[in-house]
Scaffold this motif. Structure first.
Motif, short mmCIF file in Angstrom:
data_model
loop_
_atom_site.label_atom_id
_atom_site.label_comp_id
_atom_site.label_asym_id
_atom_site.label_seq_id
_atom_site.Cartn_x
_atom_site.Cartn_y
_atom_site.Cartn_z
N GLU A 65 -5.72 -0.14 9.86
CA GLU A 65 -6.31 -1.47 9.74
C GLU A 65 -5.50 -2.43 9.21
OE1 GLU A 65 -10.80 0.74 9.38
OE2 GLU A 65 -10.00 -0.51 7.84
N HIS A 66 -4.21 -2.04 8.90
CA HIS A 66 -3.30 -3.07 8.41
C HIS A 66 -2.07 -2.76 8.23
CE1 HIS A 66 -4.13 -0.19 5.11
NE2 HIS A 66 -2.77 -0.31 4.55
N ILE A 67 -1.25 -3.64 7.79
CA ILE A 67 0.29 -3.44 7.84
C ILE A 67 0.85 -3.79 6.35
CG2 ILE A 67 0.73 -5.92 8.73
CD1 ILE A 67 3.36 -4.68 9.93
N ARG A 68 1.73 -3.10 6.10
CA ARG A 68 2.31 -3.24 4.70
C ARG A 68 3.71 -3.06 4.78
NH1 ARG A 68 0.13 1.17 2.78
NH2 ARG A 68 -1.63 0.18 1.72
N VAL A 69 4.32 -4.11 3.94
CA VAL A 69 5.78 -4.20 3.75
C VAL A 69 6.09 -3.97 2.32
CG1 VAL A 69 5.68 -6.51 3.91
CG2 VAL A 69 8.06 -5.28 4.21
N THR A 70 7.02 -3.38 1.70
CA THR A 70 7.32 -3.10 0.29
C THR A 70 8.74 -3.40 0.29
OG1 THR A 70 5.55 -1.55 0.12
CG2 THR A 70 7.35 -1.62 -1.59
N VAL A 71 9.06 -4.15 -0.83
CA VAL A 71 10.58 -4.31 -1.18
C VAL A 71 10.89 -4.20 -2.53
CG1 VAL A 71 12.22 -6.18 -1.22
CG2 VAL A 71 10.52 -6.50 0.39
N THR A 72 11.55 -2.98 -2.76
CA THR A 72 11.99 -2.71 -3.97
C THR A 72 13.30 -2.63 -4.38
OG1 THR A 72 10.26 -1.00 -3.59
CG2 THR A 72 11.56 -0.53 -5.51
N ASP A 73 13.87 -3.12 -5.53
CA ASP A 73 15.13 -3.31 -5.88
C ASP A 73 15.24 -2.47 -7.27
OD1 ASP A 73 14.14 -6.11 -7.34
OD2 ASP A 73 15.21 -4.79 -8.67
N ALA A 74 16.61 -1.96 -7.69
CA ALA A 74 16.87 -1.18 -8.63
C ALA A 74 16.59 -1.68 -10.05
CB ALA A 74 18.21 -0.30 -8.44
N GLY A 75 16.67 -2.98 -10.00
CA GLY A 75 16.68 -3.67 -11.33
C GLY A 75 18.14 -4.23 -11.88
N PRO A 76 18.08 -5.25 -12.79
CA PRO A 76 19.45 -5.85 -13.12
C PRO A 76 20.14 -4.93 -13.87
CG PRO A 76 17.56 -7.07 -13.69
CD PRO A 76 16.92 -5.87 -13.01
#
Length: 427
Positions: free
Chosen positions: A335-346
């Motif tokens: 019923e939906h589409i999900r996109v996740t963008v994750t970085d490791a941090g500064p």
């Protein structure tokens, strides 16, 4: 254990008039009880009804010390002077006079402080010379020191109050400007979305025109091809109407209409994500792209929304956490589409690869999730009935998650047993 901040907040919430009433009552009560308990030999006159009236008048005047500091100062000085000249206990009402002097120092400029000190010092030195034991020079010096301390502390309190008022006004201006920036960002984002949706609509109309011409051309000779062309027109027309419904609430500048209509190319979508992520990987940011679920065609507007959110998120990683690894995950669900963008941090940036020498505090501030870019992404997500969340992870990284609902027709065609892991792009 008492919390100092909690006590300070409670004290600050008390109305000033209540505080002044309490101070006036305390000063009056202490003076009267002290005089009734023991009477020193510094004054020849007994503590009679007139002395009681003068003492009560000094305390009562302190109730109005915030509203009329100069007048209260003058009244207290006159009452104490009369009290001393009449021969009563010389130092009995000095506390009220000193409180009035402190009020002038804490609420008026230094010129008025000097004037109030010139009035207070003679009254104090007169009683001190008669009561204190020691060298007159020392008594003069100690009395002057007391007046100076009260003036300095009061002036410091005044400057602190002015500084707090200035900072409060500055904070209000900053908040107002931030609100204006967010509103402006929302307006600009809506204008950009309107332009992009115009491109999508132009693409739909172009497809409809081509398919209609084809159907008309083969209508009598190839009915199967004509039927397929008509079906395509129906599907593309439905998608175009859905985009127009989202577009109708947005405004678009008239001066850019001609330039926008000249470009009939479709807007970027999910198919262009690998190229976008690979381009980020070539800039020195290790990247990975994964797909979960059965891929299927989606409305062009939703694909455009996914593409722009990923693009903005990757841009933020390049700006605020250069060199940090980033994972982009796309999940197709019923019923939906999900996109996740994750970085490791500064914190994951090696020292030799950090091009801009900034402190960790500055990087953390920039990477806090309060920027205008996130405001635009949230506005874009809400346009399609979705939601966007952004924030720090416990390990110090940053994560942006976009969730967009899909139509029921798309959900019915979704084959749940066929979920699979998609390809990965490493940069």
């Amino acid at each position: 254990m008492l919390n100092v901040r909690s006590v300070a907040k409670v004290a600050a919430s008390i109305p000033p008039l209540v505080v002044d009433l309490a101070i006036a009552a305390a000063v009056t009560w202490v003076s009267l009880t002290t005089a009734s308990g023991s009477y020193p030999s510094s004054g020849p006159r007994r503590f009679d009804a007139f002395a009681i009236a003068l003492t009560i008048a000094v305390g009562a005047a302190l109730v109005l010390r915030r509203r009329f500091p100069l007048s209260v100062m003058a009244v207290c000085a006159a009452l104490v002077a009369i009290f001393e000249v009449r021969g009563y206990w010389l130092s009995l009402n000095q506390a009220g006079l000193q409180i009035a002097f402190f009020t002038v120092a804490s609420r008026r400029g230094r010129r008025w402080i000097l004037a109030a000190a010139a009035v207070t010092f003679p009254v104090l030195i007169y009683s001190n010379l008669h009561e204190w034991i020691g060298s007159p020079f020392v008594i003069w010096l100690e009395t002057a020191g007391r007046v100076l301390v009260i003036a300095v502390v009061g002036d410091g309190a005044r400057r602190l109050t002015e500084s707090r008022a200035f900072m409060a006004e500055y904070d209000r201006q900053v908040q107002r400007k931030q609100h204006e920036r967010e509103q402006r960002a929302v307006l600009l984002e809506r204008i950009r979305i309107a332009r992009e949706l115009h491109d999508v609509t132009a693409h739909h109309l172009s497809v409809i025109a081509v398919q209609a011409g084809l159907a008309r051309y083969v209508l009598e000779t190839d009915t199967k091809t004509a039927d397929h062309a008509l079906r395509t027109i129906s599907e593309v027309g439905s998608e175009g109407l859905a985009e127009l419904r989202r577009l109708i609430s947005l405004l678009r500048p008239d001066d850019d209409e001609a330039g926008a209509s000249a470009d009939d190319r479709p807007a970027p979508g999910i198919a262009q994500l690998p190229v976008l992520i690979e381009r980020v990987g070539l800039s020195g940011t290790p990247s990975r792209y994964t797909i979960a679920g059965r891929q299927r065609p989606l409305p062009a507007g939703i694909e455009l929304c996914v593409y722009r959110v990923v693009q903005e998120s990757l841009t933020n990683v390049l700006k605020h956490a250069p060199g940090s690894s980033v994972d982009v995950s796309l999940e197709y669900e019923p019923e939906h589409i999900r996109v996740t963008v994750t970085d490791a941090g500064p914190h994951a940036v090696p020292p030799q690869r950090s091009r801009t020498p900034r402190s960790a505090a500055a990087q953390a501030t920039d990477h806090s999730g309060a920027g205008v870019g996130l405001t635009g992404m949230r506005e874009r997500a809400s346009l399609y009935g979705g939601a966007l969340t952004a924030g720090r992870k416990p390990d110090g990284g940053f994560e942006v998650t976009l969730t967009l609902p899909l139509d029921k027709a798309d959900a019915d065609e979704f084959d749940t047993p066929a979920l699979h892991e998609g390809e990965s792009v490493l940069g």
